[in-house]
Write a protein that holds these residues in place. Sequence first.
Motif, short mmCIF file in Angstrom:
data_model
loop_
_atom_site.label_atom_id
_atom_site.label_comp_id
_atom_site.label_asym_id
_atom_site.label_seq_id
_atom_site.Cartn_x
_atom_site.Cartn_y
_atom_site.Cartn_z
N LEU A 60 0.82 -1.21 0.00
CA LEU A 60 0.00 0.00 0.00
C LEU A 60 0.86 1.27 0.00
O LEU A 60 0.51 2.26 -0.65
CB LEU A 60 -0.94 -0.01 1.21
N ILE A 61 1.99 1.25 0.71
CA ILE A 61 2.78 2.47 0.87
C ILE A 61 4.01 2.52 -0.02
O ILE A 61 4.63 3.56 -0.16
CB ILE A 61 3.22 2.65 2.34
N ARG A 62 4.37 1.43 -0.65
CA ARG A 62 5.61 1.35 -1.43
C ARG A 62 5.58 2.34 -2.59
O ARG A 62 4.63 2.38 -3.36
CB ARG A 62 5.77 -0.07 -1.96
N GLY A 63 6.63 3.18 -2.70
CA GLY A 63 6.77 4.11 -3.81
C GLY A 63 6.03 5.43 -3.64
O GLY A 63 6.11 6.29 -4.51
N LYS A 64 5.33 5.63 -2.54
CA LYS A 64 4.55 6.86 -2.35
C LYS A 64 5.36 7.90 -1.58
O LYS A 64 6.34 7.58 -0.90
CB LYS A 64 3.27 6.56 -1.58
N LYS A 65 4.92 9.16 -1.65
CA LYS A 65 5.49 10.20 -0.81
C LYS A 65 5.07 9.91 0.64
O LYS A 65 4.01 9.32 0.88
CB LYS A 65 5.00 11.57 -1.25
N VAL A 66 5.88 10.36 1.61
CA VAL A 66 5.64 9.95 2.99
C VAL A 66 4.34 10.52 3.55
O VAL A 66 3.66 9.84 4.32
CB VAL A 66 6.83 10.32 3.91
N ASP A 67 3.95 11.74 3.17
CA ASP A 67 2.71 12.28 3.72
C ASP A 67 1.50 11.51 3.19
O ASP A 67 0.54 11.25 3.93
CB ASP A 67 2.58 13.78 3.43
N LYS A 68 1.53 11.10 1.92
CA LYS A 68 0.45 10.29 1.35
C LYS A 68 0.41 8.91 2.00
O LYS A 68 -0.66 8.37 2.32
CB LYS A 68 0.65 10.17 -0.16
N HIS B 199 20.08 12.05 9.72
CA HIS B 199 20.71 12.15 8.41
C HIS B 199 20.47 13.48 7.72
O HIS B 199 20.85 13.65 6.57
CB HIS B 199 20.24 11.00 7.52
N ASN B 200 19.79 14.42 8.39
CA ASN B 200 19.56 15.78 7.87
C ASN B 200 18.92 15.79 6.48
O ASN B 200 19.34 16.53 5.60
CB ASN B 200 20.86 16.59 7.86
N LEU B 201 17.91 14.94 6.29
CA LEU B 201 17.20 14.90 5.02
C LEU B 201 15.94 15.76 5.10
O LEU B 201 15.39 15.96 6.19
CB LEU B 201 16.82 13.46 4.66
N ASP B 202 15.49 16.27 3.96
CA ASP B 202 14.30 17.11 3.91
C ASP B 202 13.06 16.22 3.88
O ASP B 202 12.91 15.38 2.99
CB ASP B 202 14.35 18.00 2.66
N VAL B 203 12.16 16.42 4.84
CA VAL B 203 11.00 15.56 4.99
C VAL B 203 10.04 15.69 3.81
O VAL B 203 9.40 14.71 3.40
CB VAL B 203 10.27 15.87 6.32
N ASP B 204 9.96 16.88 3.22
CA ASP B 204 9.01 17.09 2.13
C ASP B 204 9.43 16.37 0.85
O ASP B 204 8.61 16.20 -0.05
CB ASP B 204 8.87 18.59 1.85
N GLU B 205 10.68 15.96 0.75
CA GLU B 205 11.16 15.31 -0.47
C GLU B 205 11.36 13.81 -0.30
O GLU B 205 11.99 13.17 -1.13
CB GLU B 205 12.48 15.96 -0.91
N LEU B 206 10.84 13.24 0.79
CA LEU B 206 11.05 11.81 1.05
C LEU B 206 9.97 10.96 0.38
O LEU B 206 8.79 11.32 0.38
CB LEU B 206 11.03 11.53 2.55
N ILE B 207 10.39 9.83 -0.17
CA ILE B 207 9.45 8.82 -0.66
C ILE B 207 9.79 7.49 0.01
O ILE B 207 10.91 7.30 0.50
CB ILE B 207 9.51 8.66 -2.20
N VAL B 208 8.83 6.58 0.02
CA VAL B 208 9.06 5.24 0.55
C VAL B 208 9.73 4.44 -0.57
O VAL B 208 9.07 3.97 -1.49
CB VAL B 208 7.75 4.58 1.01
N ALA B 209 11.05 4.31 -0.49
CA ALA B 209 11.79 3.62 -1.55
C ALA B 209 11.57 2.12 -1.47
O ALA B 209 11.33 1.47 -2.49
CB ALA B 209 13.28 3.94 -1.42
N GLU B 210 11.63 1.56 -0.27
CA GLU B 210 11.45 0.12 -0.09
C GLU B 210 10.61 -0.10 1.16
O GLU B 210 10.75 0.61 2.15
CB GLU B 210 12.79 -0.59 0.10
#
Length: 126
Positions: free
Chosen positions: A35-43, A74-85
Amino acid sequence: MGKEKNPRRVADNEAMAKLRMLRTSPQKLNLLAQLIRGKKVDKALNDLTFSQKRIAEDVRKCLQSAIANAENNHNLDVDELIVAEAYVGKNLVMKRGRPRARGRFGALRKPFSEITIKLRQVEEQA
């Protein structure tokens, strides 16, 4: 002196969280991973929040943990995160039983599973 820092298990633009000993079968847990694979984290968070599955709340907590790891460690931007795996593994199986007719014994298997979520920072194209 002291020990050297451990090498990272994921790439520089990735973060990971793992949740073990979930009291559900891997087959049922894999439905939520799909269900969540490949989606943006907020979605993905919205999908898990409004899912009818019992185990969805635990998967949502794991996803929030991965987001917190990405942001704080890891100082990553939350708005640009996707569920890679998002993948599921088996864990232990409790073996229980129930008496059946004619002196027999019916085996009950109570499986546990684990989920691993990797997030990746992807720059959006304008």
